[in-house]
Design a protein around this motif. Structure first.
Motif, PDB file in Angstrom:
ATOM      1  N   VAL A 165      -9.020 -29.835  48.675  1.00 46.46           N
ATOM      2  CA  VAL A 165      -9.171 -28.511  49.272  1.00 46.46           C
ATOM      3  C   VAL A 165      -8.744 -28.601  50.730  1.00 46.46           C
ATOM      4  O   VAL A 165      -9.444 -29.175  51.571  1.00 46.46           O
ATOM      5  CB  VAL A 165     -10.627 -28.005  49.167  1.00 46.46           C
ATOM      6  CG1 VAL A 165     -10.697 -26.537  49.572  1.00 46.46           C
ATOM      7  CG2 VAL A 165     -11.183 -28.215  47.770  1.00 46.46           C
ATOM      8  N   ASP A 167      -6.028 -26.340  53.714  1.00 42.71           N
ATOM      9  CA  ASP A 167      -5.083 -25.245  53.912  1.00 42.71           C
ATOM     10  C   ASP A 167      -3.700 -25.730  54.304  1.00 42.71           C
ATOM     11  O   ASP A 167      -2.769 -24.928  54.359  1.00 42.71           O
ATOM     12  CB  ASP A 167      -5.618 -24.267  54.971  1.00 42.71           C
ATOM     13  CG  ASP A 167      -5.835 -24.935  56.317  1.00 42.71           C
ATOM     14  OD1 ASP A 167      -6.514 -25.985  56.343  1.00 42.71           O
ATOM     15  OD2 ASP A 167      -5.326 -24.418  57.335  1.00 42.71           O
ATOM     16  N   VAL A 189      -5.861 -27.021  46.167  1.00 41.89           N
ATOM     17  CA  VAL A 189      -5.949 -25.596  46.501  1.00 41.89           C
ATOM     18  C   VAL A 189      -6.075 -25.471  48.012  1.00 41.89           C
ATOM     19  O   VAL A 189      -6.345 -26.445  48.719  1.00 41.89           O
ATOM     20  CB  VAL A 189      -7.147 -24.916  45.803  1.00 41.89           C
ATOM     21  CG1 VAL A 189      -6.974 -24.939  44.290  1.00 41.89           C
ATOM     22  CG2 VAL A 189      -8.455 -25.595  46.204  1.00 41.89           C
ATOM     23  N   SER A 191      -8.094 -23.131  49.821  1.00 38.73           N
ATOM     24  CA  SER A 191      -9.266 -22.486  50.419  1.00 38.73           C
ATOM     25  C   SER A 191     -10.514 -22.822  49.618  1.00 38.73           C
ATOM     26  O   SER A 191     -10.440 -23.260  48.454  1.00 38.73           O
ATOM     27  CB  SER A 191      -9.083 -20.968  50.470  1.00 38.73           C
ATOM     28  OG  SER A 191      -9.159 -20.420  49.162  1.00 38.73           O
ATOM     29  N   ARG A 193     -12.725 -20.677  48.471  1.00 34.40           N
ATOM     30  CA  ARG A 193     -12.871 -19.742  47.359  1.00 34.40           C
ATOM     31  C   ARG A 193     -12.035 -20.199  46.163  1.00 34.40           C
ATOM     32  O   ARG A 193     -12.492 -20.166  45.009  1.00 34.40           O
ATOM     33  CB  ARG A 193     -12.438 -18.337  47.788  1.00 34.40           C
ATOM     34  CG  ARG A 193     -13.313 -17.706  48.860  1.00 34.40           C
ATOM     35  CD  ARG A 193     -14.665 -17.314  48.315  1.00 34.40           C
ATOM     36  NE  ARG A 193     -15.439 -16.542  49.294  1.00 34.40           N
ATOM     37  CZ  ARG A 193     -16.694 -16.174  49.108  1.00 34.40           C
ATOM     38  NH1 ARG A 193     -17.318 -16.494  47.991  1.00 34.40           N
ATOM     39  NH2 ARG A 193     -17.332 -15.490  50.042  1.00 34.40           N
ATOM     40  N   GLU A 194     -10.808 -20.611  46.439  1.00 36.82           N
ATOM     41  CA  GLU A 194      -9.954 -21.110  45.354  1.00 36.82           C
ATOM     42  C   GLU A 194     -10.554 -22.364  44.724  1.00 36.82           C
ATOM     43  O   GLU A 194     -10.442 -22.588  43.511  1.00 36.82           O
ATOM     44  CB  GLU A 194      -8.561 -21.420  45.892  1.00 36.82           C
ATOM     45  CG  GLU A 194      -7.735 -20.212  46.274  1.00 36.82           C
ATOM     46  CD  GLU A 194      -6.396 -20.609  46.868  1.00 36.82           C
ATOM     47  OE1 GLU A 194      -5.365 -20.240  46.273  1.00 36.82           O
ATOM     48  OE2 GLU A 194      -6.381 -21.307  47.903  1.00 36.82           O
ATOM     49  N   ALA A 195     -11.208 -23.174  45.534  1.00 35.90           N
ATOM     50  CA  ALA A 195     -11.827 -24.389  45.020  1.00 35.90           C
ATOM     51  C   ALA A 195     -12.934 -24.056  44.019  1.00 35.90           C
ATOM     52  O   ALA A 195     -13.021 -24.665  42.942  1.00 35.90           O
ATOM     53  CB  ALA A 195     -12.395 -25.228  46.166  1.00 35.90           C
ATOM     54  N   ASP A 197     -13.200 -21.373  42.236  1.00 37.04           N
ATOM     55  CA  ASP A 197     -12.556 -20.848  41.025  1.00 37.04           C
ATOM     56  C   ASP A 197     -12.044 -22.002  40.153  1.00 37.04           C
ATOM     57  O   ASP A 197     -12.199 -21.993  38.930  1.00 37.04           O
ATOM     58  CB  ASP A 197     -11.400 -19.927  41.390  1.00 37.04           C
ATOM     59  CG  ASP A 197     -11.861 -18.605  42.004  1.00 37.04           C
ATOM     60  OD1 ASP A 197     -13.048 -18.260  41.814  1.00 37.04           O
ATOM     61  OD2 ASP A 197     -11.049 -17.939  42.679  1.00 37.04           O
ATOM     62  N   ALA A 198     -11.418 -22.996  40.795  1.00 34.78           N
ATOM     63  CA  ALA A 198     -10.898 -24.142  40.045  1.00 34.78           C
ATOM     64  C   ALA A 198     -12.026 -24.937  39.402  1.00 34.78           C
ATOM     65  O   ALA A 198     -11.927 -25.367  38.240  1.00 34.78           O
ATOM     66  CB  ALA A 198     -10.075 -25.044  40.973  1.00 34.78           C
TER      67      ALA A 198
END
Length: 293
Positions: A165, A167, A189, A191, A193-195, A197-198
């Motif tokens: 994770v 940027d 990923v 961000s 938030r994306e982490a 989700d993953a």
């Protein structure tokens, strides 16, 4: 790999040593116990002319522990069965081949018959080594699973998976490369938030997170992971250039498992990753947690 992430302090270079490739055909040592001189000579001839066989064999004149891999024991001489019994307690049982004249109703059938010795011996030796190689392979796999270097999943085995994770695309690429060299499959990923989700989509054995990112930072992500009952056991390693006592304390309070300060040497990254993989594997084993996502 570059000396450090451009514009971001990262992983320092490490030495790579070239090691010679292993022999294409491993060699196994054979010791004969009580064989007639004629059969020993025939065995020597067979061994000498196995250049196209998948294994190499060599006769060992020494018969002490560790001096041989396979034993051929003549069961027709006085004390032969006793010698075979003793050897099966010292080395792999299947690596002790019995040699006799016929099938004896009073004991199991011999592995090799003297009147068919030349025709049978190479096949029997290969069969023994095939079994030894398979057992060694399974032993290595068992140790790798215990160390967290392989993950049992869905009846198969896979490499451990890490989520990166950060940027910075450059950092993500460099960490993916470094983790691949250590033995992990990596996904990245940009961000927090994306982490999350993953992490909700599939199972990971480790998360490596930067601290400073747009939106939620690495401390927030660590707390979110540790508060999630399904994710709380996943090791989180903070990887950042911030090294003050205050930052270290924030990482500890967030619940991170390790805090690595950039630039991180490859040996340091490897030691940290392997240590947490081992601990995570032990926890999974204790909980019998072999599910998957």
């Amino acid at each position: 790999m570059p000396a450090a992430f451009p514009g971001r302090r990262g992983i320092t270079p490490h030495d790579t040593k070239m090691t010679p490739p292993p022999p294409s055909r491993p060699e196994y040592r054979i010791a004969a116990f009580g064989l007639p001189t004629k059969l020993e000579r025939l065995l020597e001839i067979v061994v000498r002319h196995t250049r196209h066989n998948r294994y190499r064999f060599a006769l060992s004149r020494m018969r002490g522990p560790g001096d041989f891999d396979i034993a051929l024991v003549d069961m027709t001489v006085a004390g032969g069965p006793e010698v075979a019994t003793t050897l099966r307690r010292l080395i792999e049982s299947r690596a002790v081949l019995s040699v006799g004249r016929r099938a004896d109703p009073g004991r199991p059938m011999d592995d090799l018959l003297q009147n068919r010795f030349v025709a049978q011996v190479l096949f029997a030796l290969n069969r023994v080594v095939d079994a030894l190689v398979e057992r060694q392979r399974e032993s290595r796999l068992t140790r790798a699973i215990a160390a967290g270097l392989l993950v049992p999943e869905h009846g198969e085995r896979r490499r451990p998976r890490a989520l990166i994770v950060d940027d910075s695309p450059t950092v993500r690429r460099q960490l993916l490369l470094a983790l691949g060299q250590i033995g992990l499959d990596g996904e990245a990923v940009g961000s927090a938030r994306e982490a999350l989700d993953a992490l909700a989509m599939r199972r990971y054995e480790m998360v490596l997170a930067d601290v400073v990112m747009p939106g939620k930072d690495g401390y927030w992500l660590t707390r979110a992971i540790k508060r999630d009952g399904a994710l709380g056991g996943v090791p989180v390693v903070i990887l950042t250039s911030r090294s003050s006592a205050f930052d270290l304390a924030r990482g500890a309070l967030a619940g991170c498992d390790s805090y690595l300060v950039k630039p991180v040497s490859m040996p340091s990254l490897r030691d940290t990753v392997q240590r947490h993989l081992h601990r995570f594997a032990q926890r999974r084993h204790a909980q019998r947690d072999y599910g998957f996502a």
